[in-house]
Scaffold this active site. Sequence first.
Site, PDB file in Angstrom:
ATOM      1  N   ASP A  66       0.559  -0.998  -0.115  1.00  0.00           N
ATOM      2  CA  ASP A  66       0.148  -0.173   0.271  1.00  0.00           C
ATOM      3  C   ASP A  66       1.341   1.273  -0.246  1.00  0.00           C
ATOM      4  OD1 ASP A  66       0.832  -0.140   2.668  1.00  0.00           O
ATOM      5  OD2 ASP A  66      -1.143  -0.547   3.415  1.00  0.00           O
ATOM      6  N   ASN A 135      -7.956  -2.881  14.003  1.00  0.00           N
ATOM      7  CA  ASN A 135      -9.483  -3.565  13.485  1.00  0.00           C
ATOM      8  C   ASN A 135      -9.444  -4.427  12.712  1.00  0.00           C
ATOM      9  OD1 ASN A 135      -7.974  -2.551  11.692  1.00  0.00           O
ATOM     10  ND2 ASN A 135      -9.605  -1.233  10.702  1.00  0.00           N
ATOM     11  N   HIS A 137      -7.406  -4.855   9.903  1.00  0.00           N
ATOM     12  CA  HIS A 137      -7.128  -4.561   8.413  1.00  0.00           C
ATOM     13  C   HIS A 137      -6.198  -5.234   7.756  1.00  0.00           C
ATOM     14  CE1 HIS A 137      -4.816  -0.792   9.133  1.00  0.00           C
ATOM     15  NE2 HIS A 137      -4.100  -1.745   9.019  1.00  0.00           N
ATOM     16  N   GLU A 142      -9.950  -1.996   4.463  1.00  0.00           N
ATOM     17  CA  GLU A 142     -10.279  -1.682   5.738  1.00  0.00           C
ATOM     18  C   GLU A 142     -11.670  -2.667   6.228  1.00  0.00           C
ATOM     19  OE1 GLU A 142      -8.541  -0.178   8.245  1.00  0.00           O
ATOM     20  OE2 GLU A 142      -8.379   1.992   7.480  1.00  0.00           O
TER      21      GLU A 142
HETATM   22  C1  F6R Z   1       1.368  -1.750   6.327  1.00  0.00           C
HETATM   23  C2  F6R Z   1      -0.048  -2.137   5.931  1.00  0.00           C
HETATM   24  C3  F6R Z   1      -0.943  -1.957   7.266  1.00  0.00           C
HETATM   25  C4  F6R Z   1      -0.019  -2.654   8.736  1.00  0.00           C
HETATM   26  C5  F6R Z   1      -0.740  -2.906   9.773  1.00  0.00           C
HETATM   27  C6  F6R Z   1       0.099  -2.312  11.331  1.00  0.00           C
HETATM   28  O1  F6R Z   1       2.301  -2.116   4.613  1.00  0.00           O
HETATM   29  O2  F6R Z   1      -0.331  -3.282   5.086  1.00  0.00           O
HETATM   30  O3  F6R Z   1      -1.611  -3.272   7.458  1.00  0.00           O
HETATM   31  O4  F6R Z   1       0.180  -3.752   8.415  1.00  0.00           O
HETATM   32  O5  F6R Z   1      -1.319  -1.245  10.293  1.00  0.00           O
HETATM   33  O6  F6R Z   1       0.842  -2.160  11.385  1.00  0.00           O
HETATM   34  P1  F6R Z   1       1.871  -1.420  12.383  1.00  0.00           P
HETATM   35  O7  F6R Z   1       3.003  -3.232  12.345  1.00  0.00           O
HETATM   36  O8  F6R Z   1       2.676  -0.800  12.253  1.00  0.00           O
HETATM   37  O9  F6R Z   1       1.498  -2.075  13.808  1.00  0.00           O
END
Ligand code: F6R
Length: 251
Positions: A66, A135, A137, A142
């Site tokens: 992303d 959440n 995702h 989402e």
């Molecule tokens: C990032 C991504 C997100 C993160 C998720 C957890 O490229 O795709 O899904 O993996 O938000 O983020 P952290 O590791 O910062 O808790």
Amino acid sequence: MFLVFPDTSTVADYVSSTLINTVKSKPDAVLGAATGGTMEPIYARFIEKIRQLQLDVSRLTTFNLDEYVGLGVEHSQSYAAYMREHLFGHLGFNKARLHLPDGLAESLEEHCRDYSARMQQHGGIDLQLLGVGSNGHIGFNEPGTPFDSRCHVVELSERTRIDNSRFFSEDEMVPGSAITMGMKDITDAREILLVATGENKAPILAKYFESDVTETIPFTVLKRHPRARIILDEAAASLLPASVFQRAAAA
Ligand code: F6R
């Protein structure tokens, strides 16, 4: 179902070893890359090991999950900058093989279609790394995102923007939208490693365990994937019944 390690450092050892094994067995593998706090110790360990073993990464292809809409590659909070800082800037990667969504693309819809198509042209992803949002995702898919979705633009939820504000300075706003690989792009990967560390991930892991597969908790889709592993530290596993996880020692 869950592989649980004592702490983030033993998690990083295990996940980086899995990545190294992929590089050794398939030097031209296609890797799906994630960003975020969870991945930082993993990439640091991976870099160390690649150097120790003097392995060549120049034939690897990567696709990132992303990118924020509106942030260019030079913006310090873009995921392109994150990847440079934590991985791509350190080893002999071939830049032409590193793919990230372009947050400044003129036509975002067209760019998304092209991104999913590019992944397929490269034969799909061999090993996809995933973190998980509080959440549920994955990527920026989402809650409520259809499981058959391909790369698309997403409005970030309030929860995600609050979670990610820790990476931005006080006077910066977390962008309101992002480009993300779709759920189907992710689940098409031949192998998936989802990593979660820290106690703030414990409630969503408990929900994953209790729930059936549902689009309202996106990562429950992994229950259907034939080669998906969930790697946790003790803190993230703290609300799971001990009978459902396998404790592992350091790799
Ligand atoms: C990032 C991504 C997100 C993160 C998720 C957890 O490229 O795709 O899904 O993996 O938000 O983020 P952290 O590791 O910062 O808790």
